[in-house]
Design an enzyme around this catalytic site. Structure first.
Site, PDB file in Angstrom:
ATOM      1  N   GLY A 121      61.150  33.543   8.847  1.00  0.00           N
ATOM      2  CA  GLY A 121      60.653  33.077  10.048  1.00  0.00           C
ATOM      3  C   GLY A 121      59.234  33.571   9.966  1.00  0.00           C
ATOM      4  N   LYS A 176      55.971  32.582   5.366  1.00  0.00           N
ATOM      5  CA  LYS A 176      55.796  32.314   3.891  1.00  0.00           C
ATOM      6  C   LYS A 176      55.436  31.116   3.524  1.00  0.00           C
ATOM      7  CE  LYS A 176      59.697  34.621   3.254  1.00  0.00           C
ATOM      8  NZ  LYS A 176      60.144  34.776   4.662  1.00  0.00           N
ATOM      9  N   GLU A 192      77.474  47.488  32.048  1.00  0.00           N
ATOM     10  CA  GLU A 192      76.362  47.266  32.056  1.00  0.00           C
ATOM     11  C   GLU A 192      75.272  47.829  32.949  1.00  0.00           C
ATOM     12  OE1 GLU A 192      75.291  45.357  29.788  1.00  0.00           O
ATOM     13  OE2 GLU A 192      77.467  44.360  29.269  1.00  0.00           O
ATOM     14  N   ASP A 239      78.799  48.534  20.879  1.00  0.00           N
ATOM     15  CA  ASP A 239      77.837  49.750  21.120  1.00  0.00           C
ATOM     16  C   ASP A 239      78.298  50.861  20.043  1.00  0.00           C
ATOM     17  OD1 ASP A 239      76.844  48.192  23.145  1.00  0.00           O
ATOM     18  OD2 ASP A 239      78.253  48.959  24.461  1.00  0.00           O
TER      19      ASP A 239
END
Length: 612
Positions: A205, A208, A425, A501
């Protein structure tokens, strides 16, 4: 023009028509033939006066023939007679109307000429079928070994260096190639040789393929574009034949550019897989090596190739003389991101609250494709809500959708699970906010996402990092363990919500020990082997670079780093328990809070909150 699909349809129609014709003829024959009717039945009807008329059809073998008659009631019958003269005599005796046909003589055309015509037509038909494509465009019998490269002679009206934003140094390097294609004599007088091949390397992305198109547009020369997978086929030798055909066409259109996208599909390192030396991919690669730098020179032909897996390419194709120059197409910096954003919003109406420099600062790590997708999602969101322009709220929603995934608001979550997610969170968010090298919190949510997460904490780094310090990596591990630390402090039990995690934290800790030399006990030694996961064929003969004792020490050091970071995460969260409770309560109430709402929690007075 009759296509392959229409040709098959015509064949089916002819077959169906032939089937119905055969059924019709058989039914007609069945109507004229009477299975149980013969001379004796005819004689009985004749004596009873039931015969109304008779038709006699003599054969060439006289006196045999076929007799057809009509009886009372309108029924018709036919039968074979060995002597038609006897039938004629009986008809005269009974005064019955009869008809005597003449003897049929076969036509010379039907018996002699027509069979030869049919054979000739069949021969011509077979020759036409064999000379035409046997299937689709990918299965031509005669052109199976031809190159599938598409040639575009002039794309300057669509692609040039002005259409490529954020790649300043990369465009400067490729400008030399453009100058050579425009004026090769200038370089030849100085004895200079322009690079035969240029390898564009970088993450997906980053632009290129767009760079290659821009080079062709600036140089205004024929541009051959092909993918590496287009060379490889199940038939041995086809790939090498296509390589030869590609370079033959390029020589006929010199000067020109050959662009091979995803070259790693055909240029993988030889002898590394399970196959032997006669593997089709290796045959194709060998032919490509010869064409790029063999006995014959390819003057005026420049090969551009793009890949994001340069580590698996064969060393022979990377050497000078084949790919002389390697250009790293990296992720854009903040200035490059702003230029790219301006390119992608040319045809998009923007609201007054859109701040492109601010969006560029908050999208660190995004590639050109990511930025294009970001603004496209924002435009889709604006159109969904029937707005005539894109607002800042559209960009924020698209940033969450691109970075985290679509939220699943309709999913039913129990109050207990929602509370666990809220504390999990909140633990991440507190560490993001307090650790000095971590990015500020952008949003915190307990709404499940399409990626399977029960919630998310999204930071928003405002700067690009070229180097990562030991302290920064330790802080990353601490942040990853913040959710588990909060769960262990608040609840009597822990959950599986921290599995990803823990995986991320373990990977970072192992890289610190084995790759970056951040371990005091193990020293400045690289214990990682990048080739282990690339070629399975190598693993059979591969041995570890370190002893079993060292492997045990590595595991112990990784465990030590994880334990220390987990203890640090618990300490920081314990010191901010009041913020943890307030943040969790706010998340349960609102489901999602912004970065400013979260930061305001640190300015509120401490209040006792019961987590139950």
């Amino acid at each position: 023009m009759i296509t392959n699909k229409n040709k098959g349809l015509i064949i089916y129609i002819i077959a169906i028509v032939g089937l119905f014709a055969a059924l019709y003829l058989s039914s007609r024959i069945g109507q004229n033939d009477s299975v149980n009717y013969g001379f004796s039945a005819f004689k009985s009807d004749l004596d009873a006066g039931n015969v109304l008329s008779i038709a006699i059809y003599p054969n060439e073998e006289v006196p045999t023939g076929t007799i057809e008659l009509v009886v009372t009631g309108g029924q018709s019958y036919s039968f074979y007679s060995s002597d038609v003269r006897e039938i004629e005599q009986l008809a005269r005796e009974k005064n019955i109307i009869y008809y005597m046909d003449s003897i049929d003589k076969p036509s010379v055309f039907l018996t002699t000429v027509l069979p030869y015509i049919i054979i000739a037509l069949l021969f011509v038909f077979m020759m036409v079928i064999l000379s035409r494509p046997a299937g689709g465009s990918n299965s031509r019998l005669m052109d199976f070994g031809k190159s599938r490269a598409q040639m575009v002679k002039d794309i300057s009206d669509r692609f040039n260096f002005k259409s490529v934003a954020g790649l300043i140094e990369e465009k400067e390097e490729l400008a030399e190639v453009v100058d050579f294609l425009k004026d090769p004599r200038k370089y030849g007088l100085l004895g200079a040789r322009i690079p035969k091949g240029i390898l564009l390397e970088g993450p997906p992305g980053t632009g290129k393929t767009l760079l290659a198109k821009a080079v062709a547009g600036e140089a205004k020369v024929p541009f051959f574009s092909i993918s590496g997978s287009d060379f490889v086929e199940m038939f041995v030798g086809v790939g090498a034949s296509r390589v030869r055909d590609l370079f033959t066409k390029a020589k006929q259109n010199s000067p020109c550019i050959i662009f091979i996208d995803e070259i790693d599909a055909v240029a993988r390192r030889r002898g590394a897989g399970m196959g032997g030396g006669h593997d089709e991919r290796e045959q194709t690669l060998n032919q490509m090596l010869v064409e790029m730098d063999g006995f014959e020179s390819n003057k005026g032909i420049i090969v551009l190739a793009a890949t994001n897996r340069v580590d698996i390419l064969d060393p022979a194709i990377l050497r000078p003389g084949r790919f002389d120059r390697k250009i790293i197409v990296s992720r854009p910096d903040v200035r490059g991101r702003e230029e790219i954003l301006r390119v992608h919003v040319r045809n998009k109406p923007l609201g007054e609250d859109i701040d492109l420099p601010e969006i560029a600062r908050t999208t660190a790590g995004f590639t050109g494709a990511d930025l294009e997708n970001l603004m496209n999602e924002a435009a889709i969101n604006a159109a969904t809500h029937n707005r005539a322009f894109i607002t800042d709220e559209d960009v924020k929603k698209s940033l969450i959708r691109v970075g985290i995934g679509s939220e699943k608001k309709s999913r039913i979550i129990s109050p207990h699970d929602r509370k666990i997610t809220a504390y999990h969170e909140a633990g991440h968010a507190i560490l993001f906010h307090l650790l000095p090298d971590e990015g500020p919190v952008y949003t915190v949510s307990v709404i499940p996402t399409g990626q399977g997460a029960a919630g998310y904490t999204m930071p928003l780094p405002d700067k690009d990092n070229m180097h990562y310090t030991k302290g920064k990596l330790r802080q990353d591990i601490i942040v990853n363990l913040g959710g588990r630390a909060a769960e262990s402090l608040i609840f009597d039990d822990i959950t599986t919500g921290a599995s990803q995690d823990i995986k991320n934290a373990t990977s970072l800790a192992r890289d610190m020990v084995t790759r970056f030399g951040f371990s005091d006990s193990l020293g400045l030694v690289c214990y990682a082997n990048d080739d282990d996961e690339v070629f399975i064929g190598r693993d059979y003969g591969h041995t570890k670079r370190y002893s079993e004792d060292t492997a045990g020490r590595i595991d112990a050091e990784v465990r030590t780093i994880i334990d220390e970071c987990f203890s640090e995460a618990k300490r920081i969260i314990t010191e901010n328990l009041d913020v943890l409770h307030r943040c969790a309560a706010l998340l349960v109430d609102k489901e999602r809070i912004t970065g400013s709402e979260f930061e305001a929690l640190f300015n509120e007075p401490a209040v006792e909150v019961d987590p139950e």
